[in-house]
Each structure stands twice: as structure tokens, then as C-alpha cells.
Design a protein around this motif. Structure first.
Motif, PDB file in Angstrom:
ATOM      1  N   GLN A 187     -18.333  -3.272 -18.254  1.00 40.90           N
ATOM      2  CA  GLN A 187     -17.020  -3.531 -18.827  1.00 40.90           C
ATOM      3  C   GLN A 187     -16.157  -2.280 -18.788  1.00 40.90           C
ATOM      4  OE1 GLN A 187     -15.858  -6.512 -19.580  1.00 40.90           O
ATOM      5  NE2 GLN A 187     -13.862  -5.569 -19.967  1.00 40.90           N
ATOM      6  N   ALA A 188     -16.765  -1.119 -19.057  1.00 37.47           N
ATOM      7  CA  ALA A 188     -16.017   0.131 -19.011  1.00 37.47           C
ATOM      8  C   ALA A 188     -15.549   0.429 -17.596  1.00 37.47           C
ATOM      9  CB  ALA A 188     -16.878   1.273 -19.535  1.00 37.47           C
ATOM     10  N   ALA A 189     -16.399   0.142 -16.613  1.00 33.91           N
ATOM     11  CA  ALA A 189     -16.025   0.367 -15.217  1.00 33.91           C
ATOM     12  C   ALA A 189     -14.876  -0.547 -14.817  1.00 33.91           C
ATOM     13  CB  ALA A 189     -17.230   0.139 -14.308  1.00 33.91           C
ATOM     14  N   ALA A 190     -14.920  -1.809 -15.257  1.00 31.38           N
ATOM     15  CA  ALA A 190     -13.847  -2.752 -14.944  1.00 31.38           C
ATOM     16  C   ALA A 190     -12.537  -2.317 -15.586  1.00 31.38           C
ATOM     17  CB  ALA A 190     -14.230  -4.160 -15.408  1.00 31.38           C
ATOM     18  N   GLU A 191     -12.601  -1.804 -16.822  1.00 32.83           N
ATOM     19  CA  GLU A 191     -11.407  -1.312 -17.499  1.00 32.83           C
ATOM     20  C   GLU A 191     -10.836  -0.107 -16.756  1.00 32.83           C
ATOM     21  OE1 GLU A 191      -9.601  -2.320 -20.015  1.00 32.83           O
ATOM     22  OE2 GLU A 191     -10.826  -4.025 -20.619  1.00 32.83           O
ATOM     23  N   ARG A 192     -11.713   0.779 -16.305  1.00 33.56           N
ATOM     24  CA  ARG A 192     -11.260   1.968 -15.585  1.00 33.56           C
ATOM     25  C   ARG A 192     -10.614   1.579 -14.256  1.00 33.56           C
ATOM     26  NH1 ARG A 192     -13.711   5.840 -12.181  1.00 33.56           N
ATOM     27  NH2 ARG A 192     -15.783   4.906 -12.382  1.00 33.56           N
ATOM     28  N   ALA A 193     -11.221   0.606 -13.570  1.00 33.67           N
ATOM     29  CA  ALA A 193     -10.650   0.138 -12.305  1.00 33.67           C
ATOM     30  C   ALA A 193      -9.292  -0.502 -12.532  1.00 33.67           C
ATOM     31  CB  ALA A 193     -11.601  -0.851 -11.636  1.00 33.67           C
ATOM     32  N   HIS A 194      -9.195  -1.311 -13.576  1.00 39.82           N
ATOM     33  CA  HIS A 194      -7.926  -1.972 -13.878  1.00 39.82           C
ATOM     34  C   HIS A 194      -6.852  -0.943 -14.209  1.00 39.82           C
ATOM     35  CE1 HIS A 194      -4.941  -3.682 -16.681  1.00 39.82           C
ATOM     36  NE2 HIS A 194      -4.962  -4.709 -15.844  1.00 39.82           N
ATOM     37  N   ALA A 195      -7.177   0.026 -15.053  1.00 46.44           N
ATOM     38  CA  ALA A 195      -6.192   1.029 -15.451  1.00 46.44           C
ATOM     39  C   ALA A 195      -5.695   1.823 -14.250  1.00 46.44           C
ATOM     40  CB  ALA A 195      -6.795   1.967 -16.494  1.00 46.44           C
ATOM     41  N   ALA A 196      -6.623   2.218 -13.373  1.00 49.60           N
ATOM     42  CA  ALA A 196      -6.235   3.012 -12.207  1.00 49.60           C
ATOM     43  C   ALA A 196      -5.368   2.202 -11.251  1.00 49.60           C
ATOM     44  CB  ALA A 196      -7.488   3.510 -11.484  1.00 49.60           C
ATOM     45  N   LEU A 197      -5.736   0.967 -10.994  1.00 47.84           N
ATOM     46  CA  LEU A 197      -4.961   0.136 -10.075  1.00 47.84           C
ATOM     47  C   LEU A 197      -3.613  -0.250 -10.674  1.00 47.84           C
ATOM     48  CD1 LEU A 197      -7.842  -2.091  -8.704  1.00 47.84           C
ATOM     49  CD2 LEU A 197      -6.499  -0.439  -7.392  1.00 47.84           C
ATOM     50  N   ALA A 198      -3.591  -0.557 -11.971  1.00 48.58           N
ATOM     51  CA  ALA A 198      -2.327  -0.892 -12.627  1.00 48.58           C
ATOM     52  C   ALA A 198      -1.367   0.286 -12.560  1.00 48.58           C
ATOM     53  CB  ALA A 198      -2.570  -1.300 -14.078  1.00 48.58           C
ATOM     54  N   ASP A 199      -1.873   1.497 -12.819  1.00 50.63           N
ATOM     55  CA  ASP A 199      -1.017   2.694 -12.738  1.00 50.63           C
ATOM     56  C   ASP A 199      -0.472   2.866 -11.324  1.00 50.63           C
ATOM     57  OD1 ASP A 199      -1.306   3.297 -15.385  1.00 50.63           O
ATOM     58  OD2 ASP A 199      -2.549   5.084 -15.094  1.00 50.63           O
ATOM     59  N   ALA A 200      -1.318   2.635 -10.327  1.00 46.09           N
ATOM     60  CA  ALA A 200      -0.885   2.797  -8.938  1.00 46.09           C
ATOM     61  C   ALA A 200       0.201   1.793  -8.572  1.00 46.09           C
ATOM     62  CB  ALA A 200      -2.078   2.668  -7.999  1.00 46.09           C
ATOM     63  N   ILE A 201       0.068   0.573  -9.091  1.00 49.80           N
ATOM     64  CA  ILE A 201       1.063  -0.465  -8.795  1.00 49.80           C
ATOM     65  C   ILE A 201       2.361  -0.197  -9.556  1.00 49.80           C
ATOM     66  CG2 ILE A 201       1.602  -2.922  -9.018  1.00 49.80           C
ATOM     67  CD1 ILE A 201      -1.423  -3.456  -8.586  1.00 49.80           C
ATOM     68  N   VAL A 202       2.242   0.106 -10.846  1.00 49.38           N
ATOM     69  CA  VAL A 202       3.432   0.354 -11.667  1.00 49.38           C
ATOM     70  C   VAL A 202       4.216   1.559 -11.144  1.00 49.38           C
ATOM     71  CG1 VAL A 202       4.211   1.106 -13.951  1.00 49.38           C
ATOM     72  CG2 VAL A 202       2.545  -0.754 -13.747  1.00 49.38           C
ATOM     73  N   SER A 203       3.504   2.596 -10.718  1.00 46.36           N
ATOM     74  CA  SER A 203       4.165   3.818 -10.243  1.00 46.36           C
ATOM     75  C   SER A 203       4.728   3.678  -8.845  1.00 46.36           C
ATOM     76  CB  SER A 203       3.181   4.989 -10.270  1.00 46.36           C
ATOM     77  OG  SER A 203       2.180   4.816  -9.271  1.00 46.36           O
ATOM     78  N   GLY A 204       4.286   2.632  -8.123  1.00 47.42           N
ATOM     79  CA  GLY A 204       4.746   2.459  -6.754  1.00 47.42           C
ATOM     80  C   GLY A 204       3.840   3.113  -5.724  1.00 47.42           C
ATOM     81  N   ALA A 205       2.774   3.785  -6.164  1.00 45.91           N
ATOM     82  CA  ALA A 205       1.825   4.363  -5.213  1.00 45.91           C
ATOM     83  C   ALA A 205       1.228   3.264  -4.347  1.00 45.91           C
ATOM     84  CB  ALA A 205       0.727   5.120  -5.957  1.00 45.91           C
ATOM     85  N   LEU A 206       0.992   2.094  -4.934  1.00 44.19           N
ATOM     86  CA  LEU A 206       0.673   0.884  -4.177  1.00 44.19           C
ATOM     87  C   LEU A 206       1.946   0.056  -4.167  1.00 44.19           C
ATOM     88  CD1 LEU A 206      -2.902  -0.023  -5.505  1.00 44.19           C
ATOM     89  CD2 LEU A 206      -2.291   0.850  -3.229  1.00 44.19           C
ATOM     90  N   ALA A 207       2.625   0.039  -3.032  1.00 41.11           N
ATOM     91  CA  ALA A 207       3.963  -0.545  -2.953  1.00 41.11           C
ATOM     92  C   ALA A 207       3.918  -2.065  -2.867  1.00 41.11           C
ATOM     93  CB  ALA A 207       4.692   0.013  -1.730  1.00 41.11           C
ATOM     94  N   PRO A 208       4.984  -2.739  -3.317  1.00 39.35           N
ATOM     95  CA  PRO A 208       5.072  -4.195  -3.150  1.00 39.35           C
ATOM     96  C   PRO A 208       4.858  -4.585  -1.692  1.00 39.35           C
ATOM     97  CG  PRO A 208       6.822  -3.422  -4.579  1.00 39.35           C
ATOM     98  CD  PRO A 208       6.153  -2.189  -4.025  1.00 39.35           C
ATOM     99  N   GLY A 209       4.026  -5.598  -1.506  1.00 42.58           N
ATOM    100  CA  GLY A 209       3.724  -6.067  -0.157  1.00 42.58           C
ATOM    101  C   GLY A 209       2.497  -5.435   0.455  1.00 42.58           C
ATOM    102  N   ALA A 245     -11.105  -6.264 -11.778  1.00 41.33           N
ATOM    103  CA  ALA A 245      -9.768  -5.704 -11.945  1.00 41.33           C
ATOM    104  C   ALA A 245      -8.754  -6.488 -11.117  1.00 41.33           C
ATOM    105  CB  ALA A 245      -9.762  -4.237 -11.532  1.00 41.33           C
ATOM    106  N   PHE A 246      -9.124  -6.865  -9.896  1.00 41.53           N
ATOM    107  CA  PHE A 246      -8.239  -7.667  -9.051  1.00 41.53           C
ATOM    108  C   PHE A 246      -7.882  -8.976  -9.750  1.00 41.53           C
ATOM    109  CE2 PHE A 246      -8.515  -6.339  -4.313  1.00 41.53           C
ATOM    110  CZ  PHE A 246      -8.408  -5.005  -4.640  1.00 41.53           C
ATOM    111  N   LEU A 247      -8.890  -9.634 -10.338  1.00 41.53           N
ATOM    112  CA  LEU A 247      -8.643 -10.915 -11.017  1.00 41.53           C
ATOM    113  C   LEU A 247      -7.698 -10.736 -12.198  1.00 41.53           C
ATOM    114  CD1 LEU A 247     -12.283 -12.376 -10.976  1.00 41.53           C
ATOM    115  CD2 LEU A 247     -10.306 -13.246  -9.692  1.00 41.53           C
ATOM    116  N   ARG A 248      -7.899  -9.681 -12.957  1.00 40.88           N
ATOM    117  CA  ARG A 248      -7.038  -9.439 -14.120  1.00 40.88           C
ATOM    118  C   ARG A 248      -5.615  -9.104 -13.681  1.00 40.88           C
ATOM    119  NH1 ARG A 248      -8.284  -4.862 -18.736  1.00 40.88           N
ATOM    120  NH2 ARG A 248      -6.260  -4.947 -19.799  1.00 40.88           N
TER     121      ARG A 248
END
Length: 217
Positions: free
Chosen positions: A8-30, A52-55
Motif C-alpha cells: 500500500q505504501a508503494a502504491a501511494e508513493r507511485a501515485h504521488a510521484a505520477l500525480a506530481d508529474a502530471i500536475v506539473s506538466g512533466a508528463l504532458a497531456p497526450g 496508481a494508474f487505476l487511481r
């Protein structure tokens, strides 16, 4: 020992890292991303990344593509307007409910004031991502203030998309940040008065929707 992180901790860490990347634009739309690719980037197995992908999909930041990975979602003008209209509706309803119920306690005011301090620190540090987080936490706290669990849940559901939108706005116009903070202080004043109408008018202007049209127009 190393390598004993709980799933669960690993999933939370993955979600937080990916969410930050998406929100910041490091992972761009598309952008197309895969579990294998992100597992390597994050240094963890595929299972927490899959969770994390599912969430992120349920939060509207990713669109899953079976056997291919996931695409970072984009917001068109219509979707942005719907998000902002939903924000105004949910927050204003919370303020209206507070005005007709028990008065909000001092702890609520202190929490909003603390979140304003977080925003000020982000402005001073020129950290748009930290500002977007604190901004979203501020508005989510207002939406949850009435204690209506459904209102709070609806707001949490759209919060990641709103946070991404806020980050983009902040990044494009850092000169507006003092005005944003001033607006937030006025919003707290209207909340304390239980003035949902004034709160809604200011919030619409604050998010760029403009004043509401008169009834029947």
C-alpha cells in the motif's frame, strides 16, 4: 531491510510521484506512458504502478489503453469551464449550509489561515507546484467545511484536475499570485459571515468565470 516497503505504501508513493508529474506538466497531456516504463523510473515493481494508474484514471488524470498503457488526459475549454462551475457550486453550497447550521468552529478558520501561510511560502519560494497544492487544499477545506460527506467526496474527486489547472494558471501568470491570496482572505471573510451569495460572486471572478448572469437572461 531494504526492499520491504509495504504494497500500500508503494502504491501511494507511485501515485504521488505520477500525480506530481502530471500536475506539473512533466508528463504532458497526450503523453503515452506504460507500467514498465514508470516502474523503471520509480524503481519499483509493476503492481504498485498498476494500482496508481487505476487511481489516476478514476481521478481523471489518465485514460487507460488496454495492452498499451495510459494516456495523460487533456482538458478542453468546455471541460475547464465545467470543472470551475462545479467548484463554485460545491464551495458555495458548503458556505450556504454553514450559514444555516451550527457556526463553524475556530479550528476551521485556523486551518484556512494555515493554508494561506502555505501559499505565501510557496509564492516566496517561487514554487508553483507547492502553491497549486496549497490552493487546492484551501478550496477543498471550504467544500468540506459544512460536514456534508457527499459534497466533500465530489470535491475530492475533481481535486486532482483542479490542481493541474491551478498549476498551469500559476505557471503562466505568477504576477497574479498576490491577487489570488487577497481573494482567499476575502473568501474567508464571506465564509465567516455565512454570505454564500457574495462568496459565489467573488469565487466566480477569482477563477475567471465572471459574474453570474441575471435570472431569465
Amino acid at each position: 531491510m531494504a526492499g520491504t516497503e509495504q504494497p500500500q505504501a508503494a502504491a501511494e508513493r507511485a501515485h504521488a510521484a505520477l500525480a506530481d508529474a502530471i500536475v506539473s506538466g512533466a508528463l504532458a497531456p497526450g503523453a503515452l506512458i506504460t507500467e514498465g516504463e514508470q516502474s523503471a523510473v520509480l524503481g519499483m515493481g509493476r503492481t504498485p504502478v498498476r494500482e496508481a494508474f487505476l487511481r489516476l484514471s478514476s481521478e481523471g488524470l489518465l485514460r487507460l489503453c488496454p495492452k498499451k498503457g495510459a494516456v495523460v488526459t487533456a482538458e478542453d475549454d468546455a471541460a475547464i469551464r465545467e470543472l470551475l462551475e462545479a467548484r463554485v457550486m460545491l464551495e458555495s453550497e458548503s458556505v450556504r449550509a454553514l450559514a444555516h447550521g451550527p457556526r463553524r468552529d475556530a479550528a476551521g478558520t485556523r486551518e484556512l489561515a494555515r493554508l494561506l501561510e502555505d501559499q505565501q511560502r510557496a509564492v516566496d519560494a517561487r514554487d508553483p507546484l507547492a502553491f497549486a497544492r496549497a490552493d487546492q487544499a484551501f478550496h477543498a477545506a471550504v467544500a468540506a467545511a459544512s460536514g456534508n460527506a457527499l459534497t466533500g467526496a465530489f470535491y475530492r474527486q475533481i481535486s486532482p484536475r483542479l490542481e493541474r489547472l491551478t498549476h498551469a494558471i500559476v505557471r503562466q501568470g505568477e504576477g497574479n499570485l498576490p491577487r489570488f491570496l487577497s481573494d482567499h482572505r476575502r473568501l474567508i471573510t464571506f465564509l465567516d459571515r455565512g454570505d454564500a451569495a457574495a462568496y459565489a460572486v467573488l469565487l466566480r471572478t477569482h477563477v475567471g468565470l465572471g459574474a453570474p448572469r441575471p435570472s431569465g437572461s
